[in-house]
Scaffold this motif. Structure first.
Motif, mmCIF file in Angstrom:
data_model
loop_
_atom_site.group_PDB
_atom_site.id
_atom_site.type_symbol
_atom_site.label_atom_id
_atom_site.label_comp_id
_atom_site.label_asym_id
_atom_site.label_seq_id
_atom_site.Cartn_x
_atom_site.Cartn_y
_atom_site.Cartn_z
ATOM 1 N N ALA A 147 0.823 -1.207 0.000
ATOM 2 C CA ALA A 147 0.000 0.000 0.000
ATOM 3 C C ALA A 147 0.857 1.256 0.000
ATOM 4 N N THR A 148 1.907 1.236 0.802
ATOM 5 C CA THR A 148 2.807 2.393 0.857
ATOM 6 C C THR A 148 3.458 2.652 -0.493
ATOM 7 N N ALA A 149 3.916 1.584 -1.139
ATOM 8 C CA ALA A 149 4.552 1.737 -2.459
ATOM 9 C C ALA A 149 3.547 2.261 -3.482
ATOM 10 N N TYR A 150 2.347 1.702 -3.468
ATOM 11 C CA TYR A 150 1.311 2.178 -4.392
ATOM 12 C C TYR A 150 1.004 3.654 -4.146
ATOM 13 N N LYS A 151 0.923 4.039 -2.882
ATOM 14 C CA LYS A 151 0.595 5.425 -2.539
ATOM 15 C C LYS A 151 1.667 6.377 -3.048
ATOM 16 N N VAL A 152 2.919 6.011 -2.833
ATOM 17 C CA VAL A 152 4.029 6.846 -3.318
ATOM 18 C C VAL A 152 3.995 6.941 -4.844
ATOM 19 N N GLY A 153 3.584 5.874 -5.489
ATOM 20 C CA GLY A 153 3.510 5.858 -6.947
ATOM 21 C C GLY A 153 2.261 6.494 -7.518
ATOM 22 N N GLY A 154 1.378 7.008 -6.657
ATOM 23 C CA GLY A 154 0.164 7.661 -7.130
ATOM 24 C C GLY A 154 -0.943 6.712 -7.518
ATOM 25 N N CYS A 155 -0.836 5.451 -7.122
ATOM 26 C CA CYS A 155 -1.873 4.446 -7.439
ATOM 27 C C CYS A 155 -2.827 4.340 -6.248
ATOM 28 N N SER A 156 -3.727 5.291 -6.130
ATOM 29 C CA SER A 156 -4.568 5.391 -4.934
ATOM 30 C C SER A 156 -5.526 4.214 -4.775
ATOM 31 N N ASP A 157 -6.130 3.757 -5.872
ATOM 32 C CA ASP A 157 -7.075 2.639 -5.755
ATOM 33 C C ASP A 157 -6.362 1.369 -5.291
ATOM 34 N N GLU A 158 -5.190 1.113 -5.857
ATOM 35 C CA GLU A 158 -4.424 -0.070 -5.458
ATOM 36 C C GLU A 158 -3.962 0.042 -4.010
ATOM 37 N N ALA A 159 -3.568 1.255 -3.611
ATOM 38 C CA ALA A 159 -3.150 1.459 -2.222
ATOM 39 C C ALA A 159 -4.311 1.210 -1.272
ATOM 40 N N GLY A 160 -5.482 1.725 -1.619
ATOM 41 C CA GLY A 160 -6.655 1.513 -0.772
ATOM 42 C C GLY A 160 -6.995 0.041 -0.638
ATOM 43 N N ALA A 161 -6.917 -0.694 -1.751
ATOM 44 C CA ALA A 161 -7.233 -2.127 -1.718
ATOM 45 C C ALA A 161 -6.238 -2.888 -0.842
ATOM 46 N N ALA A 162 -4.957 -2.533 -0.927
ATOM 47 C CA ALA A 162 -3.945 -3.213 -0.117
ATOM 48 C C ALA A 162 -4.130 -2.916 1.370
ATOM 49 N N TYR A 163 -4.429 -1.675 1.688
ATOM 50 C CA TYR A 163 -4.683 -1.324 3.092
ATOM 51 C C TYR A 163 -5.886 -2.100 3.633
ATOM 52 N N ARG A 164 -6.911 -2.259 2.808
ATOM 53 C CA ARG A 164 -8.104 -2.994 3.268
ATOM 54 C C ARG A 164 -7.796 -4.473 3.488
ATOM 55 N N ARG A 165 -6.951 -5.055 2.648
ATOM 56 C CA ARG A 165 -6.565 -6.447 2.874
ATOM 57 C C ARG A 165 -5.819 -6.577 4.198
ATOM 58 N N ALA A 166 -4.934 -5.630 4.465
ATOM 59 C CA ALA A 166 -4.204 -5.656 5.732
ATOM 60 C C ALA A 166 -5.163 -5.481 6.908
ATOM 61 N N ALA A 167 -6.133 -4.578 6.755
ATOM 62 C CA ALA A 167 -7.105 -4.329 7.823
ATOM 63 C C ALA A 167 -7.907 -5.579 8.146
ATOM 64 N N ASP A 168 -8.310 -6.315 7.116
ATOM 65 C CA ASP A 168 -9.072 -7.545 7.341
ATOM 66 C C ASP A 168 -8.261 -8.552 8.153
ATOM 67 N N LEU A 169 -6.981 -8.668 7.839
ATOM 68 C CA LEU A 169 -6.136 -9.601 8.583
ATOM 69 C C LEU A 169 -5.968 -9.162 10.027
ATOM 70 N N TYR A 170 -5.701 -7.869 10.234
ATOM 71 C CA TYR A 170 -5.516 -7.380 11.601
ATOM 72 C C TYR A 170 -6.792 -7.540 12.426
ATOM 73 N N LYS A 171 -7.952 -7.337 11.785
ATOM 74 C CA LYS A 171 -9.210 -7.401 12.539
ATOM 75 C C LYS A 171 -9.667 -8.842 12.766
ATOM 76 N N ASP A 172 -9.693 -9.632 11.707
ATOM 77 C CA ASP A 172 -10.301 -10.959 11.793
ATOM 78 C C ASP A 172 -9.341 -12.055 12.260
ATOM 79 N N LYS A 173 -8.079 -11.960 11.885
ATOM 80 C CA LYS A 173 -7.135 -13.019 12.213
ATOM 81 C C LYS A 173 -6.246 -12.699 13.414
ATOM 82 N N LEU A 174 -5.839 -11.428 13.524
ATOM 83 C CA LEU A 174 -4.902 -11.050 14.581
ATOM 84 C C LEU A 174 -5.574 -10.322 15.741
ATOM 85 N N LYS A 175 -6.846 -9.977 15.580
ATOM 86 C CA LYS A 175 -7.629 -9.312 16.639
ATOM 87 C C LYS A 175 -6.958 -8.028 17.143
ATOM 88 N N SER A 176 -6.330 -7.326 16.222
ATOM 89 C CA SER A 176 -5.669 -6.070 16.565
ATOM 90 C C SER A 176 -6.506 -4.911 16.012
#
Length: 318
Positions: free
Chosen positions: A48-77
């Motif tokens: 997500a960070t790399a996509y954001k720096v590269g100006g790929c906002s949609d891809e960055a948003g999608a990557a952040y959401r994948r990370a969020a799902d893991l932190y919420k559902d699998k890691l309970k963070s």
């Protein structure tokens, strides 16, 4: 696409594929499974960070959401999940406001569950600003009026959350937006609600030596809402309350102007009303919100008397 953008997108793709490959690995122990999800989440964030720096906002948003799902559902963070959702919303709010709102709302829920109300309030305000500025594009299938209603609801939520954290200045700012949008942008307007909010804000200002001079503006706005609502009696009663609450109000520019307006409405005097607006505007420029309400009041007087003309003809707003 620049060379830097291409390089960052390629880097993002590598991290994203790395995360997907990590998730496909088989693990037998609970500790190794947890480590797998942590590694995958970190790789999604790096993508997500790399996509954001590269100006790929949609891809960055999608990557952040994948990370969020893991932190919420699998890691309970919840903390890490809310941060990723907030970052996703920030990436998406220009390119895809509707998706940004969804990310921010999910983050607000997690932050409230974690007791981080100040951060939740800031995101609620962010949601409101998206609805206010982007209108229908902020929520697929909603028309402009519904978008304004959604903005009002989010500003109200932000005000309540700020109030819980004793952030009175931020809460007041959000309530002002609720009153402004309820009376000036909502169709049909909720003028009585706005009048009550302005009166409450004025009373709060009187409790502070630093803010007490702002009370006059809130009181004037409240009276304008009553008049625009076709309730000169309510305006007159509010004027009497404000005079008793703030002994300086009656002799202030705002207080004198409010009294002139009420008297002109009660006396069916559109010319006197226009003159009062012109004289006030010469010293204290009337903003578009006040002008729109004054136009509405002036027209109601003219409808009662059969007169013509308009406030906008008497005040130079340029």
């Amino acid at each position: 696409m620049s060379a830097l953008s291409k390089a960052q997108r390629t880097k993002g793709d590598v991290f994203y594929q790395e995360a997907e490959s990590t998730l496909k690995k088989s693990t037998w122990l609970a500790s190794s499974t947890e480590q797998k999800y942590e590694n995958a989440a970190e790789s999604f964030v790096k993508a997500a960070t790399a996509y954001k720096v590269g100006g790929c906002s949609d891809e960055a948003g999608a990557a952040y959401r994948r990370a969020a799902d893991l932190y919420k559902d699998k890691l309970k963070s919840l903390g890490e999940a809310s941060k990723c959702l907030s970052d996703a919303g920030a990436c998406l709010k220009k390119s895809n406001p509707a998706e940004a709102v969804g990310c921010y709302r999910s983050a607000v829920t997690l932050l409230c569950d974690a007791g981080r109300l100040n951060q939740a309030a800031k995101l609620s305000k962010e949601i409101a600003e998206i609805f206010e500025s982007d209108g229908a594009s902020a929520d697929e299938g909603e028309d402009g009026g519904t978008a304004i209603a959604a903005a009002i609801a989010s500003y109200q939520q932000a005000a309540e959350l700020f109030e819980m954290e004793q952030a009175k200045s931020q809460a007041s700012s959000c309530l002002q937006k609720v009153a402004e949008l309820s009376s000036g942008a909502l169709d049909p307007p909720e003028l009585l609600r706005a009048a009550e909010i302005y009166e409450g804000l004025g009373r709060q200002c009187l409790d502070s030596n630093l803010l007490k001079y702002n009370a006059k503006t809130h009181f004037l706005n409240g009276i304008l809402c009553h008049l625009a609502n076709g309730d000169s009696i309510g305006a007159s009663q509010a004027l009497a309350r404000f005079d008793s609450l703030d002994y300086t109000f009656a002799d202030s520019r705002e207080g004198k102007f409010a009294r002139q307006l009420v008297e002109c409405v009660e006396g069916f005097d559109p010319e006197g009303f226009a003159t009062a607006c012109f004289e006030y505007d010469r010293i204290s420029k009337l903003d578009p919100w006040k002008t729109s309400l004054l136009v509405k009041v002036k027209r109601s007087i003219e409808d009662s008397t059969g007169g013509g003309g308009g406030v906008e003809d008497d005040i130079d707003l340029t």
